[in-house]
Design a protein around this motif. Sequence first.
Motif, PDB file in Angstrom:
ATOM      1  N   ARG A   1       6.512  -1.186   4.923  1.00 35.97           N
ATOM      2  CA  ARG A   1       6.085  -0.190   3.942  1.00 35.97           C
ATOM      3  C   ARG A   1       6.714   1.006   4.551  1.00 35.97           C
ATOM      4  O   ARG A   1       6.730   1.457   5.689  1.00 35.97           O
ATOM      5  CB  ARG A   1       4.624  -0.069   4.072  1.00 35.97           C
TER       6      ARG A   1
ATOM      7  N   LYS B   1      -5.131   5.537  -2.145  1.00 30.23           N
ATOM      8  CA  LYS B   1      -5.232   5.344  -0.833  1.00 30.23           C
ATOM      9  C   LYS B   1      -4.545   4.135  -0.501  1.00 30.23           C
ATOM     10  O   LYS B   1      -5.124   3.227  -1.084  1.00 30.23           O
ATOM     11  CB  LYS B   1      -6.371   5.932  -0.302  1.00 30.23           C
ATOM     12  N   ARG B   2      -3.830   4.046   0.732  1.00 24.12           N
ATOM     13  CA  ARG B   2      -3.412   2.586   1.177  1.00 24.12           C
ATOM     14  C   ARG B   2      -3.311   2.811   2.739  1.00 24.12           C
ATOM     15  O   ARG B   2      -3.036   3.723   3.263  1.00 24.12           O
ATOM     16  CB  ARG B   2      -1.980   2.176   0.650  1.00 24.12           C
TER      17      ARG B   2
ATOM     18  N   TRP C   1       5.932   4.484   4.155  1.00 30.08           N
ATOM     19  CA  TRP C   1       5.017   5.202   4.518  1.00 30.08           C
ATOM     20  C   TRP C   1       4.665   4.962   6.022  1.00 30.08           C
ATOM     21  O   TRP C   1       4.415   5.949   6.691  1.00 30.08           O
ATOM     22  CB  TRP C   1       3.911   5.521   3.546  1.00 30.08           C
TER      23      TRP C   1
ATOM     24  N   ASP D   1      -3.344   6.156   7.102  1.00 31.73           N
ATOM     25  CA  ASP D   1      -3.137   5.847   5.929  1.00 31.73           C
ATOM     26  C   ASP D   1      -1.957   6.639   4.963  1.00 31.73           C
ATOM     27  O   ASP D   1      -1.348   7.509   5.764  1.00 31.73           O
ATOM     28  CB  ASP D   1      -4.666   6.428   4.904  1.00 31.73           C
ATOM     29  N   ASN D   2      -1.791   6.527   3.610  1.00 29.39           N
ATOM     30  CA  ASN D   2      -0.391   7.176   3.251  1.00 29.39           C
ATOM     31  C   ASN D   2      -0.928   8.564   2.580  1.00 29.39           C
ATOM     32  O   ASN D   2      -0.019   9.217   1.951  1.00 29.39           O
ATOM     33  CB  ASN D   2      -0.060   6.428   1.806  1.00 29.39           C
TER      34      ASN D   2
END
Lengths: 251, 579
Positions: free
Chosen positions: A230, A60-61, A232, A52-53
């Motif tokens: 993405r 949270k992603r 991150w 997760d990030n």
Amino acid sequence: MNARYGMTIDVDRCNGCGACMVACAVENNVPPAHAGANDRNGLTWIRVYKVDNGQDYPDKRSAYIPVLCQQCGNDTPCVHVCPQQAVDVDPTTGVVGQMPERCLGCRYCMAACPYHARYFNWWDPAWPKGMEKTLNPDVAPRMRGVVEKCNFCHGRWHEARQRAAAMGIPETQPVDYVPACVEACPSGAIRFGDLNDGASEVARGAKEPNSFRLLEKLGTDPKIHYRSKRDWVREMGNAPRPAAGKENQRG
Amino acid sequence: MTTTRRDLFKFAGGAALGALLTPAPWRLITDTALWSENWPGIPRPARGEMRTKFTNCTLCPAGCAVQARCVGEQPVSLAGVAGHPLSHGALCAFGIAGHHLPYHPARLRSGAVQEAAAAVAQAMAGRGARGRVVVFDPRPGRTASWTYRRAMAAIPGGTYVRPAPALGGNAVNLAAARTVLSFGVPVMDGWGTPGNVMAAREGFRLIQVEAVESRTAAMADVWLPVRAGQERAMAAAMGGAPGTGIADEQVRQVAQELAENGPAVVLGLEDWPEIVALNRRCGAAGRTIVARRGTPVPEAWKKSAPETEWSAVEDGSVRVLLIDEAAAGDTVPWSAIQPKLARGALVVAFACTREGYARHANYTLPTAVYPEMVDDIPAAVDSPASVFRMSASLVAAPEGMVNPAEFVARLGGIDGGAALRERADAIHRTGRGSVFAAGQASRTAREMKPDEFRKALTEGACWIDEPDPKAKPPVLVAASAGYASSVALTEQRGAGLVSPLLSKLHEESRLRLARHEVALHPSSGFRDGERAALETGRGRIEVVVTLDSSVPPGVVQAAAGADVVDLCGGDADARVVRI
């Protein structure tokens, strides 16, 4: 020219369903968990990690990253440390092979592997009664006390090699086959092919701008190329380990 | 020269040291290792002629096409069928290891069949004028379902009950959608046919409204972390209602996107009026939600008992309840069924485990499991065309297994033995649709002779109906059984068996929640791995806590076993407590 088999994994397409993990275990006769097995001593030649990030809910992603032996092409750490020559790199395929019959179970290779992609067989391989009938005849189960890892489905490669030989294709020429995880991925996130073949999908995918490799800074030249739009996720590929989550407790 | 004892020791020591310099001991290590690889404790894979067989998976309503690699008659691996028009070559983690199920240690292998048959006959004879005999079929639309309906029509007071169909029995045409707004529906994780959803994924924007960052939320273009339990309120908010935890501006944006980036479809855990209203507003009917023709059946079958739902059955009226759990389908919480039972009602479950409704049954009769059973699989929710495909028997079922359809057919005094064949003939007689068989060009049913058609189906082919030229847009009707759970459930698979190899996803990697495992936010005060109890007004079950910051504070996420559905279905207020 020799092949250099590799993969591209589109992290943005992976939904963490785990089909690759199950297909790998079926193909390679990896047994179900022993009663004492957990996420630190289980046998998963390919393992999907949830990363997760680093933010907390609701910012949270998460993403799912399948991690398998990265088939390092340069200064392969596990090859260097093995006192038994039980690990080698096949020059015709670039695949890092593991020979369980030579392995003494010292686990130096596991300590050396920066990707945590090697697994020790803590228990005798055992299947529920009758289920041994479902074992893949092309792969021998390994005994307790040896290290195991992904070999890009050597059994499948061998079968493809035999087919090619029957068709008169010279041994030096790469053969067409796909490992079980690639075949199983329902979202088509995992692609496999010869990185030396510029026209192949993986060779093109490996050069895409959003492509990255895990711990590239170590200079081990892994043959698994990940891809994500993405930022991150790409940054995580170079972190010593996932920024948050249980995996921090491992190793 | 005399040889002393000391000389002997020196010789032996020297020989031992010298031997280390020879290859012998090192060779011995290798040989020992080679020997140990083949010692009796390690199973040896069977060898023999390799064959390929085709079938269709019955483990969930998706019914993906399967290619089985067999040693002789024994399947050793399963894979999807490349180029299949419905499943697109994909198979999920559960389906890939489906060939292990006949050997599952938890599988039921025996049951009191004669005793159960006598008890059913006795209960039917003494049930009185108002006592009902009910067959509950969690996966309707199968040929077995029609056998149940025919049998129930032949029995006075016979009733056929099925779960409420999603979207009123209509289908979602994902390929036509450009926007999908989902209120907690696991679109990317088990909702439709995995391969079909993935194939259509590039074509639509996915907006997921869900409290937990589920797999679908993680894969969505936009995830709206709505306050727990407020999905329905969010749907209403798109029509102006406040208080969902999502900013008004964001709600307006989603409503705008739905209106402007069509065709769109809105999916909900149940057909709430708010969801139906949104679908009406974005013009989903006839574009992304389409009416599906029923798969043809013989004319004589149409005089069978109607399909009903539990809500239409009076409380206390059921004297005999027969539940077919052999084909996993939608699970209805036991709390919705129990009030319908009369005092002293007889409950018989046909099941392969004791995990599901069998826990509440007087008798549990063991059934064949996939891939032993022969059954057909109705169209999935994301299949706009009606289909007919069968799960062929890849391995023989053991002695003593009961076929639920035959059992019920006997009760009704009808002949259900040739039902699959009769239905295949009825489909063929319509002359509609085409047949897809792996490795062959698609053929129209009209081109095939009846025998050829039947043979193709029993070998894993799939009949796909052609579009109905007279099809009208479906009328969308709100319907809510109120079974939506109070906890965020993952993997809604009822009580079906899963391969022991699924331990790779549970215990060995913690990629998915295992049975009786719940996820809580790290601020919950529990430790990772701590034993606790999941508790509602209906009881409690022991669980293991895993901490996951994808789950909002105050929300429980659990793997949906049948007991969890029973415990948390409906409006039960769930909480995790220390034990």
